[in-house]
Design a protein around this motif. Structure first.
Motif, PDB file in Angstrom:
ATOM      1  N   LYS A 323       2.362-111.146  13.523  1.00 34.26           N
ATOM      2  CA  LYS A 323       1.931-112.463  14.008  1.00 34.26           C
ATOM      3  C   LYS A 323       1.000-112.362  15.213  1.00 34.26           C
ATOM      4  N   ASN A 324      -0.059-111.594  15.041  1.00 33.10           N
ATOM      5  CA  ASN A 324      -1.155-111.532  16.005  1.00 33.10           C
ATOM      6  C   ASN A 324      -2.453-111.757  15.245  1.00 33.10           C
ATOM      7  N   ALA A 325      -3.553-111.278  15.757  1.00 28.36           N
ATOM      8  CA  ALA A 325      -4.850-111.396  15.077  1.00 28.36           C
ATOM      9  C   ALA A 325      -5.458-110.012  14.909  1.00 28.36           C
ATOM     10  N   LEU A 326      -4.647-109.049  14.544  1.00 36.58           N
ATOM     11  CA  LEU A 326      -5.084-107.669  14.413  1.00 36.58           C
ATOM     12  C   LEU A 326      -5.838-107.461  13.105  1.00 36.58           C
ATOM     13  N   THR A 327      -6.795-106.535  13.118  1.00 34.93           N
ATOM     14  CA  THR A 327      -7.652-106.289  11.954  1.00 34.93           C
ATOM     15  C   THR A 327      -7.751-104.791  11.685  1.00 34.93           C
ATOM     16  N   GLY A 328      -8.559-104.464  10.676  1.00 37.36           N
ATOM     17  CA  GLY A 328      -8.804-103.074  10.348  1.00 37.36           C
ATOM     18  C   GLY A 328      -7.651-102.449   9.581  1.00 37.36           C
ATOM     19  N   SER A 329      -7.682-101.137   9.495  1.00 35.84           N
ATOM     20  CA  SER A 329      -6.642-100.397   8.779  1.00 35.84           C
ATOM     21  C   SER A 329      -5.642 -99.825   9.771  1.00 35.84           C
ATOM     22  N   LEU A 330      -4.473 -99.565   9.264  1.00 35.45           N
ATOM     23  CA  LEU A 330      -3.488 -98.901  10.107  1.00 35.45           C
ATOM     24  C   LEU A 330      -3.956 -97.482  10.390  1.00 35.45           C
ATOM     25  N   PRO A 331      -3.863 -97.042  11.636  1.00 35.24           N
ATOM     26  CA  PRO A 331      -4.332 -95.687  11.952  1.00 35.24           C
ATOM     27  C   PRO A 331      -3.464 -94.619  11.287  1.00 35.24           C
ATOM     28  N   GLU A 332      -4.109 -93.590  10.789  1.00 36.45           N
ATOM     29  CA  GLU A 332      -3.411 -92.499  10.124  1.00 36.45           C
ATOM     30  C   GLU A 332      -2.439 -91.813  11.081  1.00 36.45           C
ATOM     31  N   GLY A 333      -2.733 -91.930  12.389  1.00 39.28           N
ATOM     32  CA  GLY A 333      -1.899 -91.261  13.377  1.00 39.28           C
ATOM     33  C   GLY A 333      -0.449 -91.709  13.378  1.00 39.28           C
ATOM     34  N   ILE A 334      -0.189 -92.921  12.913  1.00 38.30           N
ATOM     35  CA  ILE A 334       1.189 -93.410  12.910  1.00 38.30           C
ATOM     36  C   ILE A 334       2.063 -92.554  11.999  1.00 38.30           C
ATOM     37  N   SER A 335       1.450 -91.859  11.061  1.00 35.14           N
ATOM     38  CA  SER A 335       2.221 -90.988  10.173  1.00 35.14           C
ATOM     39  C   SER A 335       2.904 -89.857  10.946  1.00 35.14           C
ATOM     40  N   LYS A 336       2.469 -89.627  12.201  1.00 35.55           N
ATOM     41  CA  LYS A 336       3.095 -88.588  13.025  1.00 35.55           C
ATOM     42  C   LYS A 336       4.337 -89.099  13.759  1.00 35.55           C
ATOM     43  N   CYS A 337       4.593 -90.404  13.648  1.00 34.84           N
ATOM     44  CA  CYS A 337       5.800 -90.968  14.281  1.00 34.84           C
ATOM     45  C   CYS A 337       6.987 -90.697  13.361  1.00 34.84           C
ATOM     46  N   VAL A 338       7.461 -89.483  13.421  1.00 34.25           N
ATOM     47  CA  VAL A 338       8.432 -88.999  12.435  1.00 34.25           C
ATOM     48  C   VAL A 338       9.797 -89.650  12.558  1.00 34.25           C
ATOM     49  N   ASN A 339      10.077 -90.322  13.668  1.00 35.81           N
ATOM     50  CA  ASN A 339      11.370 -90.985  13.848  1.00 35.81           C
ATOM     51  C   ASN A 339      11.325 -92.473  13.521  1.00 35.81           C
ATOM     52  N   LEU A 340      10.171 -92.949  13.053  1.00 34.53           N
ATOM     53  CA  LEU A 340      10.001 -94.379  12.806  1.00 34.53           C
ATOM     54  C   LEU A 340      10.936 -94.849  11.690  1.00 34.53           C
ATOM     55  N   LEU A 341      11.656 -95.955  11.962  1.00 32.69           N
ATOM     56  CA  LEU A 341      12.583 -96.524  10.989  1.00 32.69           C
ATOM     57  C   LEU A 341      12.140 -97.909  10.508  1.00 32.69           C
ATOM     58  N   ALA A 342      11.477 -98.679  11.374  1.00 32.23           N
ATOM     59  CA  ALA A 342      11.080-100.043  11.010  1.00 32.23           C
ATOM     60  C   ALA A 342       9.646-100.288  11.457  1.00 32.23           C
ATOM     61  N   LEU A 343       8.817-100.798  10.530  1.00 34.09           N
ATOM     62  CA  LEU A 343       7.406-101.055  10.803  1.00 34.09           C
ATOM     63  C   LEU A 343       7.060-102.456  10.307  1.00 34.09           C
ATOM     64  N   ASP A 344       6.667-103.336  11.230  1.00 32.30           N
ATOM     65  CA  ASP A 344       6.346-104.716  10.882  1.00 32.30           C
ATOM     66  C   ASP A 344       4.927-105.030  11.365  1.00 32.30           C
TER      67      ASP A 344
END
Length: 975
Positions: A323-344
């Motif tokens: 619920k913001n005004a963000l654009t573009g693609s998700l950065p590939e770098g987030i794939s390095k967040c190996v402990n990530l459990l929830a992504l909204d």
């Protein structure tokens, strides 16, 4: 016993002045006195404090909740958490001079915080959370707080400002004032508490800017100002609180940019800034906060792209930028967040494909809905490793532009509970592997381009609560295996091409609340067993090809006709279409037969080539003839006595009251007059007793006239026009005397009667305000009834009818013309109990004579096998309620249509058109929170099955519950 009286005397002294206790004998334990006085102000329904015995020498041995210092043998801790205690905080606590910890959390304590804990110099911990304490905090409460280290007033009802004296507690390490109603600005002195490690002021009404100088809280580990009314920017000094591990400033009105000084908070685990007004791009420096585990920037005004630096957040478990005004693609770098459990990332404008790394990280929650994602999802699903597939619980990619087929690999996500792929461009068939999702609660594939059949494997998803496949191009039948989804509550297949019949096995899904099969090609009849779905609230099968009779009972008694429209072969009362009569054996009509005695044939005398009437038509004609014959019979009987009735009327007109006798004579010339109270003589003025000019109206039982008694009191006289049907004089008088004993503020009272063989009169109190029908349908302009007047009429009529039913009386003839309004606006039910004056009649004749007003008659009047009870009155009352609210007649004839009020209201409420239901003359001057439940009550009262209608006592209770909240809401004004 002397010790006990010594204690009681000491308690009295203590209550009057704590200082006087010092003069008591030193052998008396001050702690026992304090605790006994403290308990005296409490209620202990569970008996948790039964071990507190004032005869004991010390409370330190076996008093529950009491702990003592072993050296001094004095009370050091009083811990009564969750004891169910109520009452107030008494002064007895002030005697516990060595008390270090006081915890009364999770009780039901009330009253204000009037005690001054400054008198307890050794007190270190105070926990009064989760009670019902009220009022403001005394300004000097913390002026001398001694060694106080922790205080919690959370989850109470405290109000007013946070006292400035709180800044005088240098030893404070924990302050929790959350979930109260504190208001005003934060005291500046709060920032001088250098020892505070935890500060929680969330869920209050605090306002203004967050004061500068927050860096003074040099030991601060956690701060929560969530859900207040703070404005302005976050003070830059917060970056100097280097020990901060948790920051929650969500649900305020903070604005501006995020200050870069926050990047120094390298120990911060939780940064929650959601639901504010922060602007600009998401700062790149957030990636320097390497300890972050939760980052919530949702519901702000951030723009631009998600920074690539987020990939440095190796400890991150929860990332929410929705619920913001963000654009573009998700950065590939987030794939390095190996402990990530929830992504909204939902409700933004992200583009590109669904990233392949999303399902390989081992995420548990994925929310990507309402973006601009496109392309196939094959790669994303195919890239997930086996272990990762087992972790995903929630997947929502709805409202994007994703296309292609739904991969069969979706069945490998065996832990899925929520799967939403709706409002995309998916095509092809639904993969049968969906049935492998044994834990799935919600499956939403609606609004796509899916085709093929509804897979029978769906029955394998045995935990489903909600299944939505609407707005696709699905074909084939509804699979019988759907009955395996025993927990299903909502099922929607609307707007597809589904054929076949509705399976009877659907009735096994006892938790179903919502069913929508509209706009398909379903055929056959509706299974009767569907009426057994006791939780059903909505059932829409409109625009199909269904036929036959509707299920009877349960939800189907009040179903909206709009939910059945577009099925021309459905029949039943709800759709206003008669079902063909089913006879045990078919009747064969053979016009060619020459055997006039043959069973089931028509003689030659009928003639060849003439149209033969259907069996249903013959039955209908026969029933109509029976009614006509009954009405004619009554009319003839009335004509026979009209002459003698007229003669008696003339005698009454000119003889005055003197010719009335109270003797038991039944001679037609003298008659018998009985008044239950007051003067029996009538006035002999210019207006005759039964003068045509004094006629008030006519009904099914006879005409009503107004006349006066000698004392000047007006009465209404009903001349019965069913004289030949009236019981014998003995039975007539017995029934009338029973009616004369009925007294209720909302019933017209019967004051007397007159009897001859050919004329019977009933004498009632006169009601000056006219009847309800005239007020609703004949008054115009400014004289229309207000909402309050209408509600009071409904409630008053209900009370009157309830009283009749308590007296075992059925009204039979409830309608708006039989509700009279007195001079104060109070409703009075009239014409009750008159059916008891007649011998048993055929109910068709009774219907035509008594239930003369179309629309009020309960459906059981048309069925000889159903007993007429109080429930028939309740049906008429339900129609009356709708008539009062809408201002419309029960049945209205339009130019080319007939509008039945119950159906009109039911359909309008079902579609949310409340304003169209309420009388337009009110022009919006009515409380919706009353109007809707009143109309729903009216619809329940008009249920087709009598047993589904409430009792009148229940109706009165419901109406009083509907009205009671309004009395405390002055802002609604006078409706």
């Amino acid at each position: 016993m002397s010790a006990f009286f010594h204690i009681c005397f000491s308690v009295l002294l203590l209550l009057s002045s704590p200082l006087l206790v010092k003069s008591l004998s030193p052998s008396l334990n001050d702690d026992i006195l304090g605790l006994i006085v403290f308990r005296a102000d409490l209620q202990d329904p569970e008996g948790k404090l039964n071990s507190w015995n004032e005869e004991d020498d010390s409370p330190c041995n076996n008093w529950v909740g009491v702990k003592c210092n072993p050296r001094s043998n004095r009370v050091s801790e009083l811990i009564l958490e969750g004891f169910g205690l109520s009452g107030k905080l008494g002064r007895g606590l002030l005697q516990l001079q060595f008390l270090q910890k006081l915890s009364l959390a999770r009780n039901n304590l009330t009253g204000s915080l009037s005690l001054s804990f400054t008198q307890l110099s050794n007190l270190r911990v105070v926990d009064l959370s989760e009670n019902g304490l009220t009022g403001s905090i005394p300004s000097d409460l913390f002026s001398q707080c001694g060694s106080l280290r922790s205080i919690s007033l959370a989850k109470n009802k405290f109000s007013g400002p946070i006292p400035e004296s709180l800044g005088s507690c240098p030893t404070l390490a924990s302050v929790n004032f959350s979930s109260n109603q504190f208001s005003g600005e934060l005291p500046v002195g709060l920032w001088s508490l250098s020892g505070v490690r935890s500060l929680d002021l969330s869920d209050n009404l605090l306002e203004g800017e967050i004061p500068k100088g927050i860096e003074g809280l040099s030991n601060l580990r956690a701060i929560s100002l969530r859900n207040n009314k703070f404005i302005g920017e976050v003070p830059d000094g917060i970056g100097n609180c280097l020990l901060l591990r948790s920051i929650d400033l969500s649900r305020n009105s903070l604005s501006g940019k995020l200050l870069s000084t926050m990047k120094k908070l390298s120990l911060c685990n939780n940064l929650i800034l959601s639901k504010n007004g922060f602007i600009d791009e998401v700062p790149e420096w957030i990636g320097e906060m390497r300890s972050l585990e939760t980052l919530d920037l949702s519901e702000n005004n951030f723009s631009g792209q998600v920074p690539e630096s987020f990939g440095k957040l190796q400890s991150l478990k929860i990332l929410n930028v929705s619920k913001n005004a963000l654009t573009g693609s998700l950065p590939e770098g987030i794939s390095k967040c190996v402990n990530l459990l929830a992504l909204d990332i939902s409700h933004n404008s992200f583009t590109g494909n669904l990233p392949s790394w999303v399902f390989s990280l081992g995420l548990e929650q994925v929310w990507f809905s309402d973006n601009q994602l496109s392309g196939s999802v094959d790669n994303a699903f195919g890239s997930s490793m086996e272990n990762s597939r087992k972790k995903l619980v929630t997947l929502d990619v709805s409202q994007n532009k994703l296309s292609g087929e739904i991969p069969s690999g979706v069945g490998d996500f065996v832990s899925l509970k929520f799967l939403n792929l709706s409002r995309n461009l998916f095509l092809g068939s639904i993969p049968g592997s969906i049935g492998q999702l044994k834990t799935l609660n919600v499956l939403d594939l609606s609004d796509n381009h899916l085709n093929g059949s509804f897979p029978s494997e769906i029955g394998g998803a045995i935990s489903l609560h909600e299944l939505n496949l609407e707005k696709n191009s699905l074909e084939g039948n509804i699979p019988l295996s759907i009955s395996n989804c025993a927990s299903l509550m909502s099922l929607s297949l609307a707007h597809n091409e589904i054929t076949g019949s509705i399976p009877t096995s659907l009735s096994k899904l006892t938790y179903l609340q919502t069913i929508d099969f509209s706009f398909n090609k379903l055929t056959g009849s509706l299974p009767k067993q569907l009426a057994n779905l006791v939780h059903l609230q909505s059932f829409n099968v409109s625009n199909n090809q269904l036929q036959g009779e509707l299920p009877a009972g349960g939800f189907f008694n009040t179903i909206a006709p709009s939910s059945l429209s577009g099925n021309p072969s459905l029949c039943g009362a709800i759709v206003d279409r008669n079902c063909p009569t089913v006879l045990p054996k078919p009747i064969v009509l053979n016009p060619n037969s020459t055997d006039d005695t043959a069973q089931g044939t028509i003689p030659q005398s009928f003639g060849r080539g003439k149209k033969i009437l259907s069996i249903s038509a013959l039955i209908a004609i026969g029933a109509a003839a029976a009614i006509v014959i009954g009405v004619i019979a009554i009319t003839v009987l009335n004509l026979r006595v009209r002459g003698s009735t007229s003669r008696d009327a003339i005698a009454l007109t000119f003889s005055g009251g003197d010719d009335f006798s109270q003797s038991p004579s039944t001679d037609g010339n003298s008659g018998k007059l009985v008044m239950f109270s007051g003067d029996p003589d009538f006035s002999t003025g210019t207006h005759a007793l039964l003068n045509k000019d004094c006629e008030l109206g006519r009904g099914g039982f006879g005409a009503v006239y107004r006349t006066m008694l000698k004392d000047g009191r007006s009465v209404a006289i009903k001349k019965l026009t069913v004289s030949s049907l009236v019981k014998s004089q003995h039975e007539f008088e017995r029934e009338v005397k029973k009616l004369g004993k009925i007294r209720h503020p909302n019933l017209v009272s019967l004051d007397g009667y007159y009897w001859t063989q050919s004329l019977q009169l009933l004498i009632y109190e006169f009601i000056s305000g006219g009847n309800l029908y005239k007020h609703l349908h004949e008054d115009s302009g400014e004289n229309h009834l207000s909402w309050n007047e209408r509600f009071n009429i409904i409630l008053g009529a209900a009370k009157g009818l309830s009283h009749l039913h308590q007296m075992n009386l059925v009204h039979y003839n409830l309608k708006s013309s039989n509700i009279l309004i007195d001079s104060s606006g109070e409703p009075k039910v009239a014409d009750y109990g008159l059916a008891r004056l007649l011998p048993m009649l055929d109910r068709y004749v009774l219907s035509s004579k008594i239930q003369s007003a179309l629309g009020y008659m309960a459906p059981e009047f048309a069925c000889k096998t159903i007993k007429i009870t109080e429930k028939s009155d309740i049906y008429g009352f339900g129609v009356l309620v709708l008539e009062i609210v809408t201002g419309k007649r029960p049945v209205e004839y339009m130019e080319d249509d007939v509008v039945v009020l119950c159906d009109m209201v039911r359909e309008a409420l079902d579609e949310g058109r409340v304003d169209e239901c309420v009388d337009g003359r009110l022009q919006g001057k009515f409380p919706v929170e009353e109007a809707i439940p009143v109309m729903k009550l009216g619809l329940i009262c008009t249920s087709q099955v009598p047993s589904k209608r409430p009792d009148m006592g229940e109706v009165v209770n419901i109406l009083e519950l509907i009205r009671s909240p309004l009395e405390s809401q002055d802002e609604l004004g006078d409706f």
